[in-house]
Design an enzyme around this catalytic site. Structure first.
Site, PDB file in Angstrom:
ATOM      1  N   LYS A 190       0.845  -1.193   0.000  1.00 50.78           N
ATOM      2  CA  LYS A 190       0.000   0.000   0.000  1.00 50.78           C
ATOM      3  C   LYS A 190       0.879   1.241   0.000  1.00 50.78           C
ATOM      4  CE  LYS A 190      -1.783   2.603   3.210  1.00 50.78           C
ATOM      5  NZ  LYS A 190      -1.856   3.945   2.555  1.00 50.78           N
ATOM      6  N   GLY A 241       7.035   4.480   8.647  1.00 49.55           N
ATOM      7  CA  GLY A 241       6.130   5.583   8.942  1.00 49.55           C
ATOM      8  C   GLY A 241       6.332   6.087  10.352  1.00 49.55           C
ATOM      9  N   SER A 242       5.293   6.618  10.934  1.00 47.91           N
ATOM     10  CA  SER A 242       5.402   7.254  12.251  1.00 47.91           C
ATOM     11  C   SER A 242       5.502   6.218  13.358  1.00 47.91           C
ATOM     12  CB  SER A 242       4.192   8.161  12.494  1.00 47.91           C
ATOM     13  OG  SER A 242       3.026   7.382  12.710  1.00 47.91           O
ATOM     14  N   THR A 243       6.112   6.635  14.459  1.00 49.30           N
ATOM     15  CA  THR A 243       6.250   5.747  15.613  1.00 49.30           C
ATOM     16  C   THR A 243       4.894   5.395  16.198  1.00 49.30           C
ATOM     17  OG1 THR A 243       8.455   6.571  16.126  1.00 49.30           O
ATOM     18  CG2 THR A 243       7.228   5.584  17.938  1.00 49.30           C
ATOM     19  N   GLY A 246       3.424   2.726  14.079  1.00 41.21           N
ATOM     20  CA  GLY A 246       4.214   1.513  14.276  1.00 41.21           C
ATOM     21  C   GLY A 246       3.859   0.814  15.572  1.00 41.21           C
ATOM     22  N   GLU A 263      10.370   0.632  10.471  1.00 40.74           N
ATOM     23  CA  GLU A 263      11.331   1.723  10.301  1.00 40.74           C
ATOM     24  C   GLU A 263      10.556   2.997  10.563  1.00 40.74           C
ATOM     25  OE1 GLU A 263      12.858   4.863   8.939  1.00 40.74           O
ATOM     26  OE2 GLU A 263      12.776   3.977   6.939  1.00 40.74           O
ATOM     27  N   CYS A 297      12.949  10.747   7.731  1.00 40.60           N
ATOM     28  CA  CYS A 297      12.933  10.169   9.079  1.00 40.60           C
ATOM     29  C   CYS A 297      14.289  10.287   9.760  1.00 40.60           C
ATOM     30  CB  CYS A 297      12.483   8.714   9.014  1.00 40.60           C
ATOM     31  SG  CYS A 297      13.409   7.708   7.835  1.00 40.60           S
ATOM     32  N   GLU A 392       9.550  14.887  16.748  1.00 37.38           N
ATOM     33  CA  GLU A 392       9.844  14.938  15.313  1.00 37.38           C
ATOM     34  C   GLU A 392       8.911  15.935  14.638  1.00 37.38           C
ATOM     35  OE1 GLU A 392      10.806  11.657  11.888  1.00 37.38           O
ATOM     36  OE2 GLU A 392       9.065  11.299  13.159  1.00 37.38           O
TER      37      GLU A 392
END
Length: 778
Positions: A190, A241-243, A246, A263, A297, A392
Site C-alpha cells: 500500500k 512511517g510514524s512511531t 508503528g 522503520e 525520518c 519529530e
C-alpha cells in the site's frame, strides 16, 4: 539579463523541467487508476484525488480499496508464492534485473512524476531517489542469484504486507519490494495516500517486465487500507512511517506469528566539533535538514555544536540559509520544494508556533505564492527537554543547542526516545570512531550525511523501530530458517506430598546482581520429582524482583565494553566449572524430569558454552562495498539488556543456550528459569559465582512465566525479550513490548530442538547492526 549581468549577480536563472511526458502518461491512463491485483489494473472506483502540492492541481483520481480488494490481492499473492519461490534464485534474478533495466529506461518519467506528486525538487528525484531505486533492484537481483548457494538454509516467509510513507514513494517501494521478491516472497503493497502515482507506474513496469501475475500487488487508499493489510492472512508486515502507527501495528500483530519490521521516526543529532571544517559541515547540514523539505525520518534535525565555535557556526549557517532557493520543484535550480500536503504544512506551522523559547531565524528568501511551502527555519538556544528538541517535526525546521565536551555531546545526542541516525563532523578520526559506537543509532555518518546504498543496511533502535533494510542483514527480514515447526505442549511440574530426598534443606534463592537474594514477595514453591519426592523449594519472583534484576543488568553496562577475548575466557571458565560438576547436574535433571537424559543435556550445555566462547571474538561485522570513496562499516553491537523466558522442557540446556550467546556478544540478561524444573538454574548460579562473571551480567529469576512475562516486556530499560516458554505468552509479550518498541523473539507455541546447536541464530538475535559511513580523501 545578459551573460555579464548573470556573472555579476551570480543569480540562478530558472531551469524548468518539462512535465509533458508525465502528464501525458497520466492522460493515457485516463487520469483514473484502480488497483494492481494479479498482474492487472482493476476498474477505477470511488476514491480520492492525488494533487501536486506545489500548485494544488489535481493530477489523477485514485481508488479507495475496500476489504474485498485487499482480500483479492492477498489471495493472488498467496496463489503465486509457491511458484515464484519455486523458480529458484537464478530464475527470480532475471525478473529483478529486467525491472531494474526498465526503471533506468524510464528514469526521467519516474523522476518528474515523483516531483509532481510529492513536491520534492526535481534534482533530488532525478539524482537520488530514482537511481537508488534502480540500485536496489540491481543489487537484489544479485542477492536472488546467490540465495541458493549463500543462504542454503533459508526460505521465503510467504506473503508480505508492505506499507510505505509519502516522503520517498518510489525509493521506499524499492526498499520493500526488491528484497522481498528476491528471496521468493510475494507482496501486497500500500503506497501512501498522498503519493501513489509512482507506485502505479511501477506496477506498469512489472507488467512490461513480464513479472508473473500475483507476485506484486498494489492497493491504494488511506490508513484504513493499511489496517486491513495488517489484519490480513499474510506472513509478514513491513512498515515505514510514524512511531505512533508503528506501535499500533506492533499491538495489532501481537501473537499472530507474523514477522514484523518497523522503520519509524527519528530526531537525529548532527554533532559538530570545534575542529570540523565549518563550511563543509554547513553544506552537509543543508543536506541533512533541508533535503526533501526536512521530510526525512533520519533528518539531522538536532544541531549540537561545540560551544567554542557556536556563534561563528550559527552566523555562517544563517547566511547560507538566506541563499537557499525555495520554489517550483520542477525548476532544477531550486533547493527546497513543497511540503507534501496542507495537513502536513499545518502540523509544521503549529509546532513551530507553539514554541516559546530560544530564538528563531527563518531564511530571508522569496516565498512562492500559494502551494504548500514553508521557509527553512533555525531555532537556537533550546534546552534538551524542550518539545522541539524531543519531538519529530518532519519539516524544514532545525533546532540547536551547544555542548562543551565529547561526553556531553554523547549524552545530548542520546537524550531522545529515537535512535535512527546520527552525524559526526570532526577532522579527528580518533574522535569520530570513538563517538560512533557510543551513539544510540542504527546509522552513523562521519563528515557526511544522508548516505544510502542497497549494500548497507538501514534501520534504527529504540522507538525508531527494528530490523534492517538493505545489505545481507536486511535479508533476515524476508527469510526464515528451513524447518518444520512442531507444537509445544505445556510442560507441567510434578506434584507430590512426599518427604525431601535429602533432609538437609538448601534454600534456592533468586540470583540478582551477582548475589543470592530472597524473593520480594516472600513466597516459595515446592518442586517435586516424578515419584512425588520433594526436591526443594524455589522463590516466586514478582514484578519487583524483575525491577531489581533489570536495574542490576543496567548497572553492568561495562560488560558491553569488554573485549570478545575476555568474554570468551569467562565462558570457557563457566564451561570448565560446569564440566567439573557434570554428574551432579545430570542427577539433578534426571530427578526433576523423571527421565535418564540429564547427562546428555549437561554435555550439550557445556558444548553451547564452548561454542559461544568460540564465537565471542569471531562474530565479525563487514565492510560493505558502497559506491563512495570511503567505507561503510557494519558493526555488530550488543542489543543491551535482554529478558528471556527459558525453555521448560530443557531446564539447563534451555537456559545456557539463551545465556551464553547473549553474554558472548556483550549483552546482560535477566533469565526466567524453567517454570516446571527450576532447580538446575538455581544450582547453575553457583557455577557463575566461581567463574568470574561480573555481578549483574547474568540474573536468574524463578517462578511463574505468566507473572514475569508482562513486567519484562513492558520494562522501559529492557531492550529485547525472548520467550521459549511452554506457556502461551507470545501475544502478551509482543503487545506489552509496544510501549518502547523493544525487539522480541517468541516461539508462538512451537517447539525448539535444544539438542541442535543453534548458536549462530542466537548470536544474530543478540546483536544490532550499526552501519558507520566514513568517507576519506581530500
Amino acid at each position: 539579463m545578459t551573460i555579464k549581468e548573470i556573472f555579476d549577480t551570480m543569480e540562478y536563472g530558472p531551469a524548468p523541467e518539462s512535465a509533458a511526458e508525465a502528464l501525458a502518461w497520466l492522460v493515457d491512463q485516463g487520469s483514473r487508476f484502480g488497483h494492481f491485483i494479479n498482474g492487472e489494473f482493476t476498474t477505477p472506483g470511488e476514491g480520492f484525488d492525488s494533487k501536486n502540492p506545489a500548485t494544488g492541481e489535481v493530477l489523477a483520481s485514485l481508488t479507495q480499496a475496500a476489504q474485498a480488494d485487499v482480500d483479492a490481492a492477498v489471495e493472488a499473492a498467496r496463489k503465486a508464492q509457491s511458484g515464484w519461490a519455486g523458480l529458484g534464485g537464478a530464475g527470480r534474478a532475471r525478473y529483478l534485473y529486467a525491472i531494474a533495466r526498465l526503471l533506468q529506461k524510464h528514469a526521467r518519467l519516474f523522476a518528474v512524476l515523483e516531483t509532481l506528486d510529492n513536491g520534492k525538487p526535481i534534482r533530488e528525484s532525478r539524482d537520488i531517489d530514482i537511481p537508488l531505486a534502480q540500485r536496489h533492484f540491481y543489487y537484489h537481483a544479485g542477492m536472488a542469484q546467490l540465495m541458493d548457494s549463500e543462504l542454503p538454509d533459508a526460505e521465503a516467509l510467504g506473503v508480505c504486507g508492505q506499507i510505505i510513507p509519502w516522503n520517498f514513494p518510489l525509493l521506499m517501494l524499492a526498499w520493500k519490494i526488491a528484497p522481498a521478491i528476491a528471496m521468493g516472497n510475494t507482496v501486497v503493497l500500500k503506497p501512501a495516500e498522498y503519493t501513489s502515482l509512482t507506485a502505479l507506474l511501477f506496477a506498469d513496469i512489472c507488467r512490461q517486465a513480464g513479472l508473473p501475475k500475483g507476485v506484486v500487488n498494489i492497493v491504494t487508499g488511506n490508513g484504513a487500507v493499511g489496517e486491513m493489510i495488517t489484519a490480513a492472512k499474510v506472513d509478514k508486515i513491513a512498515f515505514t512511517g510514524s512511531t505512533s502507527v508503528g506501535r499500533r501495528i506492533r499491538e495489532a500483530t501481537a501473537g499472530s506469528g507474523k514477522a514484523l519490521t518497523l522503520e519509524l521516526g527519528g530526531k537525529s543529532p548532527y554533532i559538530v566539533f570545534d575542529d570540523a571544517d565549518i563550511d563543509s559541515a554547513i553544506e552537509g547540514l543543508v543536506d541533512a535538514i533541508w533535503f526533501n523539505q526536512g521530510q526525512v525520518c533520519c533528518a539531522g534535525s538536532r544541531l549540537l555544536v561545540q560551544e567554542g565555535i557556536a556563534e561563528r557556526f550559527h552566523t555562517k549557517l544563517k547566511a547560507r540559509m538566506d541563499g537557499l532557493r525555495v520554489g517550483n520543484p520542477l525548476d532544477k535550480c531550486i533547493d527546497v520544494g513543497a511540503v507534501v500536503d496542507p495537513v502536513q504544512l499545518d502540523t509544521i506551522s503549529s509546532m513551530v508556533a507553539a514554541n516559546t523559547v530560544g530564538s528563531m531565524h527563518q531564511a530571508q528568501v522569496e516565498m512562492p505564492e500559494g502551494g504548500c511551502f514553508y521557509p527553512p527555519t533555525l531555532i537556537e538556544g533550546l534546552s534538551p527537554a524542550d518539545p522541539l528538541m524531543q519531538e519529530e517535526i518532519f519539516g524544514p525546521v532545525l533546532v540547536s543547542c551547544t555542548f562543551r565536551t565529547p561526553a556531553e555531546a554523547v549524552e545530548l545526542a542520546n537524550n531522545t526516545r529515537y535512535g535512527l541516525a546520527a552525524t559526526v563532523w570532526t577532522e579527528n578520526v580518533n574522535l569520530a570512531l570513538d563517538m560512533a559506537p557510543k551513539l544510540a543509532a542504527g546509522v552513523v555518518w562521519v563528515n557526511g550525511t544522508n548516505m544510502f546504498d542497497a549494500a548497507a543496511g538501514f534501520g534504527g533502535v529504540r522507538e525508531s523501530g527494528f530490523g534492517r533494510e538493505g545489505g545481507w542483514e536486511g535479508l533476515a527480514a524476508y527469510t526464515r530458517p528451513k524447518s518444520k515447526a512442531k507444537q509445544l505442549a505445556k510442560v507441567e511440574a510434578f506434584g507430590g506430598n512426599g518427604a525431601p530426598a535429602d533432609p538437609l534443606d538448601r534454600t534456592a534463592k533468586l540470583y540478582v546482581g551477582g548475589k543470592q537474594v530472597r524473593p520480594d514477595g516472600g513466597y516459595s514453591q515446592a518442586i517435586y520429582g516424578k515419584p512425588g519426592a520433594l526436591l526443594g523449594h524455589v522463590g516466586l519472583a514478582n514484578r519487583k524482583d524483575v525491577r531489581n534484576a533489570v536495574e542490576a543488568a543496567a548497572g553492568a553496562g561495562k560488560w558491553s565494553k569488554t573485549t570478545g577475548h575476555l568474554r570468551a575466557q569467562i565462558l570457557y571458565y563457566i564451561g570448565e566449572n560446569l564440566s567439573a560438576r557434570a554428574e551432579e547436574f545430570a542427577a539433578r535433571i534426571d530427578a526433576m524430569i523423571g527421565k535418564k537424559g540429564g547427562a546428555a543435556e549437561v554435555e550439550a550445555s557445556i558444548q553451547r558454552l564452548f561454542s559461544a566462547a568460540a564465537w565471542a571474538d569471531k562474530y565479525d561485522g563487514q565492510v560493505h562495498g558502497v559506491p563512495i570513496r570511503g567505507v561503510a562499516l557494519a558493526m555488530k553491537e550488543p542489543v543491551g539488556v535482554i529478558g528471556a523466558l527459558c525453555a521448560d522442557e530443557a531446564p539447563l540446556l534451555g537456559l545456557v543456550s539463551v545465556m551464553a550467546p547473549a553474554i558472548a556478544m556483550g549483552n546482560r540478561v535477566v533469565l526466567a528459569a524453567s517454570e516446571a524444573f527450576p532447580l538446575a538454574a538455581t544450582d547453575f548460579y553457583q557455577v557463575l559465582d566461581t567463574s568470574d562473571v561480573p555481578g549483574g551480567v547474568v540474573n536468574i529469576l524463578t517462578g511463574s512465566h505468566a507473572e514475569l512475562a508482562k513486567p519484562l516486556a513492558s520494562h522501559l530499560n529492557v531492550d529485547a525479550v525472548w520467550s521459549f516458554s511452554s506457556s502461551d505468552l507470545s501475544a502478551a509479550i509482543e503487545a506489552a513490548s509496544a510501549c518502547n518498541l523493544k525487539r522480541t523473539w517468541v516461539n508462538n507455541g512451537t517447539a525448539t530442538d535444544w539438542m541442535q546447536d543453534q548458536t549462530k541464530r542466537f548470536l544474530q538475535e543478540a546483536t544490532e547492526v550499526k552501519n558507520i559511513w566514513v568517507p576519506y580523501g581530500e
